[in-house]
Design a protein around this motif. Structure first.
Motif, PDB file in Angstrom:
ATOM      1  N   HIS A  70       0.821  -1.205   0.000  1.00 32.25           N
ATOM      2  CA  HIS A  70       0.000   0.000   0.000  1.00 32.25           C
ATOM      3  C   HIS A  70       0.861   1.263   0.000  1.00 32.25           C
ATOM      4  N   ALA A  71       1.952   1.230   0.758  1.00 27.85           N
ATOM      5  CA  ALA A  71       2.855   2.383   0.782  1.00 27.85           C
ATOM      6  C   ALA A  71       3.474   2.608  -0.596  1.00 27.85           C
ATOM      7  N   PHE A  72       3.829   1.527  -1.261  1.00 31.65           N
ATOM      8  CA  PHE A  72       4.409   1.621  -2.601  1.00 31.65           C
ATOM      9  C   PHE A  72       3.390   2.175  -3.587  1.00 31.65           C
ATOM     10  N   MET A  73       2.155   1.715  -3.508  1.00 33.55           N
ATOM     11  CA  MET A  73       1.114   2.207  -4.403  1.00 33.55           C
ATOM     12  C   MET A  73       0.878   3.708  -4.198  1.00 33.55           C
ATOM     13  N   CYS A  74       0.894   4.164  -2.948  1.00 35.39           N
ATOM     14  CA  CYS A  74       0.718   5.588  -2.667  1.00 35.39           C
ATOM     15  C   CYS A  74       1.878   6.400  -3.247  1.00 35.39           C
ATOM     16  N   ALA A  75       3.095   5.858  -3.110  1.00 40.05           N
ATOM     17  CA  ALA A  75       4.262   6.548  -3.666  1.00 40.05           C
ATOM     18  C   ALA A  75       4.169   6.622  -5.188  1.00 40.05           C
ATOM     19  N   CYS A  76       3.724   5.542  -5.825  1.00 36.27           N
ATOM     20  CA  CYS A  76       3.562   5.529  -7.281  1.00 36.27           C
ATOM     21  C   CYS A  76       2.501   6.533  -7.718  1.00 36.27           C
ATOM     22  N   ALA A  77       1.389   6.581  -6.980  1.00 33.55           N
ATOM     23  CA  ALA A  77       0.324   7.531  -7.314  1.00 33.55           C
ATOM     24  C   ALA A  77       0.828   8.961  -7.187  1.00 33.55           C
ATOM     25  N   ALA A  78       1.621   9.211  -6.146  1.00 38.89           N
ATOM     26  CA  ALA A  78       2.172  10.556  -5.965  1.00 38.89           C
ATOM     27  C   ALA A  78       3.103  10.928  -7.109  1.00 38.89           C
ATOM     28  N   TYR A  79       3.927   9.962  -7.546  1.00 39.57           N
ATOM     29  CA  TYR A  79       4.832  10.252  -8.663  1.00 39.57           C
ATOM     30  C   TYR A  79       4.040  10.512  -9.945  1.00 39.57           C
ATOM     31  N   LEU A  80       3.011   9.711 -10.212  1.00 39.81           N
ATOM     32  CA  LEU A  80       2.203   9.921 -11.413  1.00 39.81           C
ATOM     33  C   LEU A  80       1.516  11.290 -11.368  1.00 39.81           C
ATOM     34  N   GLY A  81       1.055  11.690 -10.184  1.00 39.82           N
ATOM     35  CA  GLY A  81       0.465  13.022 -10.056  1.00 39.82           C
ATOM     36  C   GLY A  81       1.474  14.115 -10.364  1.00 39.82           C
ATOM     37  N   PRO A 131       2.062  -1.124 -11.529  1.00 45.97           N
ATOM     38  CA  PRO A 131       1.329  -1.750 -10.427  1.00 45.97           C
ATOM     39  C   PRO A 131      -0.169  -1.931 -10.616  1.00 45.97           C
ATOM     40  N   PRO A 132      -0.919  -0.934 -11.107  1.00 47.59           N
ATOM     41  CA  PRO A 132      -2.370  -1.139 -11.219  1.00 47.59           C
ATOM     42  C   PRO A 132      -2.764  -2.224 -12.222  1.00 47.59           C
ATOM     43  N   ILE A 197      -7.554   5.178  -4.922  1.00 43.89           N
ATOM     44  CA  ILE A 197      -8.852   4.591  -4.573  1.00 43.89           C
ATOM     45  C   ILE A 197      -8.704   3.111  -4.266  1.00 43.89           C
ATOM     46  N   SER A 198      -7.886   2.401  -5.063  1.00 41.36           N
ATOM     47  CA  SER A 198      -7.683   0.969  -4.835  1.00 41.36           C
ATOM     48  C   SER A 198      -7.006   0.706  -3.491  1.00 41.36           C
ATOM     49  N   VAL A 199      -6.120   1.618  -3.063  1.00 41.03           N
ATOM     50  CA  VAL A 199      -5.460   1.468  -1.761  1.00 41.03           C
ATOM     51  C   VAL A 199      -6.458   1.701  -0.626  1.00 41.03           C
ATOM     52  N   ILE A 200      -7.311   2.724  -0.784  1.00 42.60           N
ATOM     53  CA  ILE A 200      -8.289   3.046   0.255  1.00 42.60           C
ATOM     54  C   ILE A 200      -9.290   1.914   0.433  1.00 42.60           C
TER      55      ILE A 200
END
Length: 201
Positions: A70-81, A131-132, A197-200
């Motif tokens: 989950h931490a990795f997914m959040c980091a990836c989402a932040a980078y994509l943003g 990842p997604p 959203i998938s992490v939440i």
């Protein structure tokens, strides 16, 4: 997420003027298709290697505990943003320059290959993008092989379009660079939101 969404997202990112597309166009304009094709093959092979290595790394993270995932997914989402924000900002700052060369075909292949491997943005983009679309239980499966195949096919097709378009395509893209950049930024931002959203959930 489905493969068609990956194909749409990667096609949009790939087709937007970037290092590989600019190389294909610049050499196509001045060096001709005989010398540009080896460059394209090299770049596509390099990109496939980057995607594979990033996929294996992401798969290793998938195999660990859920908190790290989950931490990795959040980091990836932040980078994509962040990537979407920078692409939106820089949508108009693209230049096309013709490049002449007397290099041999093998040297051009190596140049295309190493230019992809040495581009840190390619590595970061795939680590954040994959990842997604991978299966968490078994990430390195037939679906992953299809993703690599899509990367190769889409990148090759887009680089050939840039090469064959020549001066006419150069003019068209120069007039639509901002539109392509903005569309890519919005699509990347959408994927970042979907990851969160998938992490939440």
């Amino acid at each position: 997420m489905s493969l068609w969404l990956f194909a749409l997202l990667f096609w949009t990112i790939s087709f937007t003027p970037g290092p590989n597309m600019l190389l294909a166009m610049s050499f196509g304009l001045s060096a001709g298709w005989r010398k540009t094709l080896p460059l394209i093959f090299g770049a596509v092979c390099g990109l496939a290697c980057v995607a594979f290595v990033c996929g294996v790394g992401v798969g290793a993270i998938f195999a660990t505990n859920e908190l790290i995932f989950h931490a990795f997914m959040c980091a990836c989402a932040a980078y994509l943003g962040y990537l979407a924000f920078k692409m939106w900002q820089n949508a108009k700052n693209v230049e096309f320059k013709a490049q002449k060369t007397s290099a041999k075909l093998g040297a051009l292949f190596i140049y295309g290959f190493t230019s992809c491997l040495s581009n840190p943005k390619s590595w970061a983009a795939f680590v954040a993008l994959l990842p997604p679309f991978l299966d968490r239980a078994n990430p390195l499966n037939a679906k992953f092989a299809l993703i690599i195949g899509l990367v190769v096919a889409i990148e090759f097709a887009n680089m050939c379009l840039y090469m064959l378009g020549g001066l006419m395509l150069r003019k068209v893209l120069a007039e639509r660079t901002a539109l392509l950049g903005h569309f890519s930024a919005l699509l990347i931002a959408f994927v970042a939101v979907m990851m969160l959203i998938s992490v939440i959930k």
